[in-house]
Design a protein around this motif. Sequence first.
Motif, mmCIF file in Angstrom:
data_model
loop_
_atom_site.group_PDB
_atom_site.id
_atom_site.type_symbol
_atom_site.label_atom_id
_atom_site.label_comp_id
_atom_site.label_asym_id
_atom_site.label_seq_id
_atom_site.Cartn_x
_atom_site.Cartn_y
_atom_site.Cartn_z
ATOM 1 N N MET A 7 0.833 -1.219 0.000
ATOM 2 C CA MET A 7 0.000 0.000 0.000
ATOM 3 C C MET A 7 0.869 1.271 0.000
ATOM 4 O O MET A 7 1.701 1.468 0.890
ATOM 5 N N PRO A 8 0.673 2.156 -0.977
ATOM 6 C CA PRO A 8 1.420 3.423 -0.943
ATOM 7 C C PRO A 8 1.053 4.216 0.320
ATOM 8 O O PRO A 8 -0.113 4.268 0.706
ATOM 9 N N ALA A 9 2.059 4.783 0.953
ATOM 10 C CA ALA A 9 1.813 5.537 2.187
ATOM 11 C C ALA A 9 2.091 7.018 1.976
ATOM 12 O O ALA A 9 2.990 7.389 1.215
ATOM 13 N N VAL A 10 1.314 7.842 2.686
ATOM 14 C CA VAL A 10 1.659 9.257 2.795
ATOM 15 C C VAL A 10 2.473 9.372 4.078
ATOM 16 O O VAL A 10 1.999 8.999 5.149
ATOM 17 N N ASP A 11 3.699 9.840 3.957
ATOM 18 C CA ASP A 11 4.556 9.984 5.137
ATOM 19 C C ASP A 11 4.300 11.379 5.707
ATOM 20 O O ASP A 11 4.771 12.385 5.173
ATOM 21 N N PRO A 67 -1.243 5.587 11.596
ATOM 22 C CA PRO A 67 -0.391 4.720 12.412
ATOM 23 C C PRO A 67 1.081 5.105 12.472
ATOM 24 O O PRO A 67 1.736 4.891 13.470
ATOM 25 N N GLN A 68 1.610 5.675 11.377
ATOM 26 C CA GLN A 68 3.054 5.908 11.427
ATOM 27 C C GLN A 68 3.484 7.044 10.510
ATOM 28 O O GLN A 68 2.807 7.355 9.517
ATOM 29 N N HIS A 69 4.572 7.685 10.897
ATOM 30 C CA HIS A 69 5.291 8.607 10.017
ATOM 31 C C HIS A 69 6.755 8.206 10.171
ATOM 32 O O HIS A 69 7.103 7.530 11.142
ATOM 33 N N PHE A 127 -3.148 4.306 5.826
ATOM 34 C CA PHE A 127 -1.891 4.771 5.225
ATOM 35 C C PHE A 127 -2.025 6.065 4.426
ATOM 36 O O PHE A 127 -1.020 6.669 4.114
ATOM 37 N N SER A 128 -3.253 6.449 4.082
ATOM 38 C CA SER A 128 -3.335 7.731 3.381
ATOM 39 C C SER A 128 -4.654 8.472 3.544
ATOM 40 O O SER A 128 -4.652 9.680 3.685
#
Length: 428
Positions: free
Chosen positions: A32-36, A363-365, A416-417
């Motif tokens: 899955m593409p994530a937005v950081d 959930p995360q960066h 994730f986004s």
Amino acid sequence: MISLVENQTAQTELLTDSAKLLQHVEEVVNQMPAVDVHTHVLPPQFQSLFLYGIDDLLTYHYLIAETFRSTELSHADFWAMTKTERADLVWQTLFVENTPLSEAARGIITILTAFDLDPRAPNLNEARAFFASQDPQQHVNRVLDMARVSDLVMTNDPLHEQETNLWEENISFDKRFHASLRLDSILNDWGNAVPLLSEQDFDVSVKLEGQTFNEVRRFLDKWILKMSPVYLAVSLPAEFKYPDDDVRDRLFNEAILPTAREHGLPLALMIGVRRGINPALRSAGDGMGRADVSTVERISARNPDVRFLATFLSRENQHELCVAARKFNNLMPFGCWWFLNNPSIVSEITAERLELLGLSFVPQHSDARVLEQLIYKWGHSRKVIARQLFEMYERLLASGRAVTPKEISRDVLRLFSENFRAWTANVR
Ligand code: RAT
Ligand code: ZN
């Protein structure tokens, strides 16, 4: 056509077998593409502020702090070295003389392995030659692909001279990099921010007299126009209180919050850092402290028309943050910040967030500063998040409700986004 129909059937098939469920969750989370949502990575157009390659990776402040646990070298001697010499020392100390077990050290191993470089190399010659031979833009593309990061948010300081000069030149850069407007100097170090604001021709006073609040707002308007940030952000000490009777509180109420409101920008609060507890370590010398979560409850309650992103640095604050977010839907917990970004703690935090908030959090960066850190920070986090998500689905299955591949993809997309995109209308 047949394969499409088969594929659609597969997407709605109930996953009732644990092994198959695990495999599927891992696959979706990995792909899955994530937005950081919070990094310190800047694109190559930011010149020397673009950090990449083995020397920047090894002189990351997390590794500098760890090196001093295993060397007799004095701080003064270390800081007298060049970047190349420091990197050599870190490599020798943490990777040659010791087994690189810590999370930050293992991260380097993950990166080297991803590029097929020798993680047991006696020196850095091979790695240096490899990174030096990369074309910067192609390398950025490759790293974002490897980390499956579709977009990332930078940290942009409107009082950092080198950075502001570049913005003033209207540089254009990769659209996957989004700005966030960082307010640390203004909110944590007003006395030193005043001369810097004055240099930019804003008429402000240390005692907040005259036109100060209007001028701070004019300053923020100017930089919002220039940077198009996706949110405003500040890191705050563990003692942060809201409301309070200090300069920061007045700046919050009379400049920052009205600006967030007027521009429809969320405000990210990163709470619990204790800056410079060992000044000899310079940028590696920050510590942490337990903060008061009721502060974000009050800020969310009193400003229902502002959206807040919040992350706390202390493990002890995480459960309280989940409970606060249950009460205020303008409050979005995000990421496992800095000293929390270790598999054991990410595991625990992700589990308690899923249990208390379902899918309504970020959930995360990565907090990456050096480009290639995206590879390990996302790689390591994806493993832990997949495991936690699998355990939740498995419990659900035991309670009588299986999930389908389609539902898993929908859930991971949200985590994730989508949650972040919904918060910050600017990230498209
Ligand atoms: O996590 C870090 O790398 C810290 O040095 C800080 O940058 C922190 O994340 C921050 O944004 O203040
Ligand atoms: Zn950061």
